[in-house]
Design a protein around this motif. Structure first.
Motif, PDB file in Angstrom:
ATOM      1  N   ILE A  27      -2.597  13.925   1.185  1.00  7.23           N
ATOM      2  CA  ILE A  27      -3.274  12.664   0.775  1.00  7.23           C
ATOM      3  C   ILE A  27      -2.302  11.759  -0.334  1.00  7.23           C
ATOM      4  N   LEU A  28      -1.426  12.600  -1.348  1.00  6.24           N
ATOM      5  CA  LEU A  28      -0.824  11.971  -2.240  1.00  6.24           C
ATOM      6  C   LEU A  28       0.500  11.398  -1.709  1.00  6.24           C
ATOM      7  N   GLU A  30       0.777  10.344   1.330  1.00 10.84           N
ATOM      8  CA  GLU A  30       0.174   9.033   2.018  1.00 10.84           C
ATOM      9  C   GLU A  30      -0.133   7.994   0.952  1.00 10.84           C
ATOM     10  N   SER A  31      -0.668   8.272  -0.314  1.00  9.82           N
ATOM     11  CA  SER A  31      -0.892   7.286  -1.271  1.00  9.82           C
ATOM     12  C   SER A  31       0.613   6.760  -1.873  1.00  9.82           C
ATOM     13  N   ASP A  34       1.706   4.248   0.857  1.00  7.79           N
ATOM     14  CA  ASP A  34       1.145   2.881   0.791  1.00  7.79           C
ATOM     15  C   ASP A  34       1.648   2.031  -0.382  1.00  7.79           C
ATOM     16  N   PHE A  35       1.645   2.968  -1.566  1.00  5.00           N
ATOM     17  CA  PHE A  35       2.109   2.354  -2.825  1.00  5.00           C
ATOM     18  C   PHE A  35       3.412   1.610  -2.742  1.00  5.00           C
ATOM     19  N   ASN A  60      -4.757  14.954 -11.426  1.00  9.75           N
ATOM     20  CA  ASN A  60      -6.051  14.974 -10.830  1.00  9.75           C
ATOM     21  C   ASN A  60      -6.844  16.597 -10.957  1.00  9.75           C
ATOM     22  N   THR A  80      -9.643   5.094 -12.187  1.00  6.07           N
ATOM     23  CA  THR A  80      -9.133   5.556 -10.858  1.00  6.07           C
ATOM     24  C   THR A  80      -7.964   5.460 -10.510  1.00  6.07           C
ATOM     25  N   GLU A  81      -6.946   4.739 -11.229  1.00  6.40           N
ATOM     26  CA  GLU A  81      -5.631   4.795 -10.932  1.00  6.40           C
ATOM     27  C   GLU A  81      -4.823   5.550 -11.907  1.00  6.40           C
ATOM     28  N   THR A  87       3.389   6.851 -11.841  1.00 11.46           N
ATOM     29  CA  THR A  87       3.871   5.816 -10.858  1.00 11.46           C
ATOM     30  C   THR A  87       5.160   5.507 -11.051  1.00 11.46           C
TER      31      THR A  87
END
Length: 99
Positions: A27-28, A30-31, A34-35, A60, A80-81, A87
């Protein structure tokens, strides 16, 4: 990227979170894709993406991100960010999005 590598980068010493890590790592990744508007091969991730995945998984796992609380009728607010210190590892891999 395997679970053992995530645990080494995040300095996780126990096996207690292995199920969580096996679920969250894809999931990360994929995140991160996307980012960055970029596609990453899970078997050959760049170093910055590996660091992002490890730090984000560790972030998390901790019960943090509480941004507000009220007493009457019990209300909680959470961020939630991911924070900038997590990042920032993805910045070199970002691509411009054209709409």
């Amino acid at each position: 990227m395997d679970i053992a590598q995530v645990k080494r980068l995040a300095e996780i010493k126990t096996d207690r979170h292995d199920e969580y890590l096996s679920e969250i790592v894809p999931i990360l990744i994929e995140s991160a894709s996307d980012f960055c508007s970029n596609t990453f091969d899970p078997e050959a991730l760049p170093a910055g993406v590996k660091l992002f995945v490890a730090k984000a998984a560790e972030y998390n796992m901790n019960p943090s991100g509480l941004s507000g609380r009220s007493i009457g009728d019990v209300s909680y607010s959470y961020n939630t960010e991911f924070p900038r210190y997590i990042t920032k590892h993805l910045t070199p891999y970002r691509r411009l999005r054209v709409k």
